[in-house]
Design a protein around this motif. Structure first.
Motif, short mmCIF file in Angstrom:
data_model
loop_
_atom_site.label_atom_id
_atom_site.label_comp_id
_atom_site.label_asym_id
_atom_site.label_seq_id
_atom_site.Cartn_x
_atom_site.Cartn_y
_atom_site.Cartn_z
N LYS A 135 122.74 26.76 -8.34
CA LYS A 135 123.67 25.94 -7.56
C LYS A 135 124.50 25.02 -8.45
N ASN A 136 123.91 24.55 -9.53
CA ASN A 136 124.61 23.63 -10.45
C ASN A 136 124.41 24.12 -11.89
N GLU A 137 124.88 25.31 -12.15
CA GLU A 137 124.61 25.98 -13.43
C GLU A 137 125.09 25.16 -14.62
N GLY A 138 126.29 24.60 -14.52
CA GLY A 138 126.84 23.85 -15.65
C GLY A 138 125.99 22.64 -15.99
N HIS A 139 125.63 21.86 -14.98
CA HIS A 139 124.82 20.66 -15.22
C HIS A 139 123.43 21.04 -15.69
N TYR A 140 122.87 22.10 -15.09
CA TYR A 140 121.53 22.55 -15.50
C TYR A 140 121.52 22.93 -16.98
N ASN A 141 122.48 23.73 -17.41
CA ASN A 141 122.52 24.18 -18.80
C ASN A 141 122.67 23.01 -19.76
N MET A 142 123.53 22.06 -19.41
CA MET A 142 123.73 20.89 -20.26
C MET A 142 122.44 20.06 -20.32
N TYR A 143 121.82 19.86 -19.17
CA TYR A 143 120.60 19.04 -19.11
C TYR A 143 119.47 19.71 -19.88
N TYR A 144 119.29 21.02 -19.66
CA TYR A 144 118.20 21.73 -20.32
C TYR A 144 118.35 21.68 -21.84
N LYS A 145 119.57 21.85 -22.30
CA LYS A 145 119.82 21.87 -23.74
C LYS A 145 119.62 20.49 -24.36
N ARG A 146 120.05 19.45 -23.66
CA ARG A 146 120.04 18.10 -24.24
C ARG A 146 118.76 17.32 -23.95
N SER A 147 117.92 17.82 -23.05
CA SER A 147 116.73 17.07 -22.64
C SER A 147 115.66 17.02 -23.73
N ILE A 174 108.84 47.92 -20.52
CA ILE A 174 107.83 48.85 -20.01
C ILE A 174 106.97 48.16 -18.95
N ILE A 175 106.67 46.88 -19.15
CA ILE A 175 106.00 46.02 -18.17
C ILE A 175 106.65 44.65 -18.28
N ASP A 176 107.07 44.10 -17.16
CA ASP A 176 107.81 42.83 -17.18
C ASP A 176 107.09 41.72 -17.93
N THR A 177 105.79 41.62 -17.71
CA THR A 177 105.06 40.48 -18.27
C THR A 177 104.74 40.63 -19.75
N ASN A 178 105.20 41.70 -20.39
CA ASN A 178 105.03 41.83 -21.83
C ASN A 178 106.16 41.14 -22.59
N VAL A 179 107.22 40.74 -21.86
CA VAL A 179 108.33 40.04 -22.49
C VAL A 179 108.65 38.79 -21.68
N MET A 180 109.39 37.89 -22.30
CA MET A 180 109.89 36.71 -21.58
C MET A 180 111.34 36.51 -21.94
N GLU A 181 112.06 35.90 -21.01
CA GLU A 181 113.48 35.65 -21.20
C GLU A 181 113.72 34.15 -21.27
N ARG A 182 114.65 33.75 -22.11
CA ARG A 182 114.89 32.34 -22.35
C ARG A 182 116.37 32.11 -22.66
N VAL A 183 116.94 31.03 -22.13
CA VAL A 183 118.33 30.71 -22.43
C VAL A 183 118.46 30.41 -23.93
N ASP A 184 119.49 30.96 -24.54
CA ASP A 184 119.73 30.80 -25.98
C ASP A 184 121.11 30.20 -26.17
N TYR A 185 121.17 29.01 -26.79
CA TYR A 185 122.43 28.32 -27.00
C TYR A 185 122.92 28.42 -28.44
N SER A 186 122.32 29.29 -29.24
CA SER A 186 122.70 29.38 -30.65
C SER A 186 124.08 30.00 -30.82
N LEU A 187 124.65 29.78 -31.98
CA LEU A 187 125.94 30.34 -32.37
C LEU A 187 127.08 29.93 -31.44
N GLY A 188 126.90 28.80 -30.76
CA GLY A 188 127.96 28.30 -29.90
C GLY A 188 128.14 29.09 -28.63
N MET A 189 127.17 29.93 -28.29
CA MET A 189 127.26 30.75 -27.09
C MET A 189 126.07 30.47 -26.18
N GLN A 190 126.18 30.92 -24.94
CA GLN A 190 125.05 30.87 -24.02
C GLN A 190 124.67 32.31 -23.67
#
Length: 315
Positions: free
Chosen positions: A147-159, A242-258
């Motif tokens: 619902k508030n993707e922009g604020h969420y991304n900023m908050y998550y990165k800076r928190s 192959i099985i969902d729980t063998n991997v995890m996904e995470r927001v990556d802000y490196s290289l100036g990208m999301q």
């Protein structure tokens, strides 16, 4: 069987997205736990006077994802050694906790916490508490990352959460010197330092032999040749793990990208990134994976290497 896990990991906005990629997780709801006041408001809870924790509930099917899986994901998205809150958010309302609903969950939570303390030699401050109440938060706080993707991304990165997760969980859970001695330079740099290998000039980009791809660090199965497709990107591409729980996904802000990073859940190896531009007939996802992060096991050698149970995923 449909079950519910109730947890507190600091700011509840930040704890929803880590669970959304897993098959078996039906929904995640944020709310308030552990206080005395009935139906508290967000404004009351954030003042820290009601005794509630900012919490969330994961509704899941334990035939697809286990309670222990839920806890493993939880640990790798918080700082369990902090007893005063989480990152920039301070106060009792932001402390971490596992709220158990039955004896089975209590035992699993206690064992999981004990394993973490033994592994790191530090006191885990996350409390284990009997669930007495859970009050759903106001609608504007549900799925805040959407619902508030922009604020969420900023908050998550800076928190401070993003930097802690990257520096602690992704760096301090292995003996780097020992690992460096048994991996090639490129394998170490990719899996441990989040490097990206050269496109088109890597081992498995054009490999479409029948078999599975396992984590180069610990051998955990990650992808099947059945789900591999030619994407033209220059790296191995898969439509799903192959099985969902063998991997995890995470927001990556490196290289100036999301972007959305893909890591192995068990060994925490950097694998690559996932994009929403895969073939629609395969589900629309493209897991772009570094060859150096995996090892290919041909179908005919799976029995010999102990992967017989995974042959059903290879067609």
């Amino acid at each position: 069987m449909k079950k519910i896990a109730t947890l507190a990991g600091g700011c509840f906005w930040c704890m929803i997205k880590p669970y959304t990629a897993y098959d078996g997780v039906e929904k995640v709801v944020v709310g308030y736990c552990g206080g005395d006041k009935e139906n508290p408001t967000y404004e009351e809870v954030v003042r820290g006077n009601t005794g509630h924790y900012e919490s969330f509930q994961v509704y899941f099917d334990d035939e697809k994802i286990t309670y222990r899986d839920i806890l493993n994901i939880f640990w790798k998205n918080i700082d369990p050694f902090d007893d005063g809150g989480q990152f920039v958010d301070r106060g009792n309302q932001y402390r971490t906790a596992i709220f158990y609903s039955d004896d089975e969950q209590k035992i699993e939570a206690e064992n999981s916490k004990k394993d973490l303390e033994e592994k790191y030699g530090k006191k885990v401050c996350t409390e284990i508490i009997k669930l007495e109440n859970f009050y759903e938060a106001e609608d504007k706080h549900q799925n805040y990352h959407i619902k508030n993707e922009g604020h969420y991304n900023m908050y998550y990165k800076r928190s401070g959460r993003y930097n802690f997760v990257k520096s602690y969980w992704d760096r301090n859970n292995i003996d780097r010197e020992k690992l460096k001695s048994r991996l090639t330079d490129i394998q170490f740099e990719v899996t441990q330092n989040d490097m990206t290998e050269v496109p088109f000039e890597n081992e498995y980009n054009t490999n479409f032999e029948k078999g599975i791809y396992v984590d180069i660090v610990d051998g955990k199965p990650l992808f099947s040749s059945t789900d591999k497709f030619e994407s033209g990107c220059g790296w191995p591409a898969f439509s799903r793990p192959i099985i969902d729980t063998n991997v995890m996904e995470r927001v990556d802000y490196s290289l100036g990208m999301q972007r959305v990073e893909v890591r192995s859940l068990n060994a925490n190896s950097h694998l690559g990134h996932v994009f929403e531009d895969g073939p629609e007939e395969l589900g629309g996802m493209r897991y772009c994976i570094n060859s150096a992060s995996v090892r290919f096991v041909p179908f005919d050698e799976m029995d010999k290497e102990g992967y017989s149970d995974y042959k059903k995923y290879v067609k």
